[in-house]
Enzyme design. Sequence first.
Site, PDB file in Angstrom:
ATOM      1  N   LYS A   4      84.993 -60.850  85.294  1.00 55.71           N
ATOM      2  CA  LYS A   4      85.280 -61.631  86.662  1.00 55.71           C
ATOM      3  C   LYS A   4      84.784 -63.241  85.586  1.00 55.71           C
ATOM      4  O   LYS A   4      83.936 -62.530  84.381  1.00 55.71           O
ATOM      5  CB  LYS A   4      84.640 -61.456  87.480  1.00 55.71           C
ATOM      6  CG  LYS A   4      85.284 -62.626  88.446  1.00 55.71           C
ATOM      7  CD  LYS A   4      86.577 -62.165  88.945  1.00 55.71           C
ATOM      8  CE  LYS A   4      87.234 -63.006  90.820  1.00 55.71           C
ATOM      9  NZ  LYS A   4      88.188 -62.214  91.317  1.00 55.71           N
ATOM     10  N   ASP A  47      91.971 -67.349  91.070  1.00 56.29           N
ATOM     11  CA  ASP A  47      91.294 -66.800  92.468  1.00 56.29           C
ATOM     12  C   ASP A  47      90.171 -67.917  93.286  1.00 56.29           C
ATOM     13  O   ASP A  47      91.107 -68.939  92.807  1.00 56.29           O
ATOM     14  CB  ASP A  47      89.625 -66.063  91.594  1.00 56.29           C
ATOM     15  CG  ASP A  47      88.324 -65.395  92.847  1.00 56.29           C
ATOM     16  OD1 ASP A  47      89.224 -64.274  93.509  1.00 56.29           O
ATOM     17  OD2 ASP A  47      87.566 -65.608  93.558  1.00 56.29           O
TER      18      ASP A  47
END
Length: 449
Positions: free
Chosen positions: A122, A162
Amino acid sequence: MEQIFSQIIQRDPGQKEFHQAVQEVMESVRPVLERNPEYRRQAVLERIAEPERVLMFRVPWMDDQGQVHVNRGFRVEMNSAIGPYKGGLRFHPSVNLSIIKFLAFEQVFKNSLTTLQMGGGKGGSDFNPKGRTDAEVMRFCQSFMAELARHIGPNTDVPAGDIGVGAREIGYLFGMYKKLRNEFTGVLTGKSLDWGGSLIRPEATGYGVVFFAAEMLAHVGQTLEGKTCLVSGSGNVAQYTAEKILQLGGRVVTFSDSSGYVFDEDGVDREKLEFVKQLKNIRRGRIHEYCDRYPQAIFTEADPELGYNQLWTHKADCAMPCATQNEINERDAGNLVRSGVSLISEGANMPSTPAAAEVFLQEGVLYGPGKAANAGGVAVSGLEMAQNSMRLSWPREEVEGRLKQIMKSIHTTCVDAAAEYGLDGNYVAGANIAGFVKVVNAMLDQGLV
Ligand code: NDP
C-alpha cells in the site's frame, strides 16, 4: 503471543492503526498457531507483521501561484509470498506510516482470499487533492512517480487507486512512469479503458461488497430485495455499492462525506445516484449539495464532539460503511443493532473499531469484514493485470461474472475456515485464518527470506 505483540508495539510505538490491524489478525489465528507448532518455531507471526520493505520519500511540487510545497510519499511493500506487491495509493492529509502499514497488512490477507497471485502493499501521501486544480494534481503525481517509478514494475509492485486517487490521478501517474521507463506495461491498475484498463474495475469494489452481502444473506435463506441500507461515503466504493444494491432490489437512504451525511427517506434512485456521481466525480462538490437538488433529503453536519455518528442511528436492515477506517465505534455499533441492522458488509478498510466488531459478533449480526467484503476491487485489479499481460480486454459480462464468482468463493472460504476451528458464522475469524494460512505456507515453502 502477547510477547510478540508487545515487541511489535515497542518497535513502532504510536502506530495505533497498524497495531489495531495486527491485533485483530493475531487474535483470530491463535487457534491456528496452537494446532501448528511448526508455525511457532518458524516465527511466522513476527515475520508476517514486519514489512519486507518500507519506502518514504520527499515529494516536492509547485502550485499554480509558484509556491513550493513538500509532501511525504510512502510505499510499504508488505509481503510478496504469493505474488507481486499489490495495493492502492491513498492521497489524504491524514496519511502517515501507521495508516499505510495497516492498509498494507490488511491487503496481504485480502489478496490471498481472492485466489489470485498477488502479494500485499500500500502507498500514498499526505497530499490533499481537494481544492487543487488539475494542473496542480498533475505536477504532484509526476513528482510522486519520479521517485516511486524506481521501486515498482508489472512483476514487482503494481499500485492502484484508493481514497483521493481515482482515474485522473492514475492517468497522471501512469504517464510519468511511461516517460521515465520508456515502457507501456500494466504497472498500475484502475487505468482508463482506452489504454489498458479493465471493464468493471471502477465498479468492482462496490459491486463486490454487495455480492458478498448477498452471499451472507443467501446463507441464511434471505435476499437483499426490499431491504433498506445505510451507506457511508460518497466516493468510488459508496457509489457502486449503492448502484448494485439498487440493481438487486434494495433501498439506499444515506450518503456521506467528511462534512456530514444526507438522509433521503424516499430512497436514492438511479437518477439521484447519477447526480451523486456527477457531483463527486466531475464537479468535486460536497454531499450537502444533494439537498439543494432533492430538498426532501436532510443534511446533518458531522459533529466529532458528539461521540457517535448520527448516520448509523436510522432504521435499516443493512449497513455498508464505505468511507474510512474506524468510522463505526462501539456506540455506533450499538445504535446500528438497535436500529434493526442485522448485516454489515464493509466497503472501507477497517471501518469498525475492535469494540464495534465485538458488538456485531456478540449480537449475531452477519458481519463481513473489509478484507473479505471489499476484496472485489483488488480482484478485478488482478484481472486487469491478467488482461494486460495477454494484451486482451474481456467483455463486461465476463469480468462481472468472474468478480461474482470470486466473491462467492471468498464467502465459502471464510465460512469453511471458521467452521474448521469451531467458529461457525464468524467471518472475521474465517477471513483472517484462511488468508493467513495460505500466505504463511507460501512463506515457509520459500525459506527464510
Ligand atoms: P474516495 O476518495 O473515492 O471516497 C472516499 C469517501 O470517504 C469520500 O466520500 C470521503 O469524503 C469519505 N472520507 C474519506 N476520509 C474520510 C474521513 N476521514 N472522514 C469522513 N469521511 C471520509 O475513496 P474510495 O471510495 O476509493 O475508498 C473508500 C474506502 O474504501 C477506503 O477505506 C478505501 O481504503 C476502501 N477501499 C477502496 C477500494 C477501491 O477500489 N477504491 C478497494 C478496497 C477498499 P470527502 O470527500 O469529504 O473526503
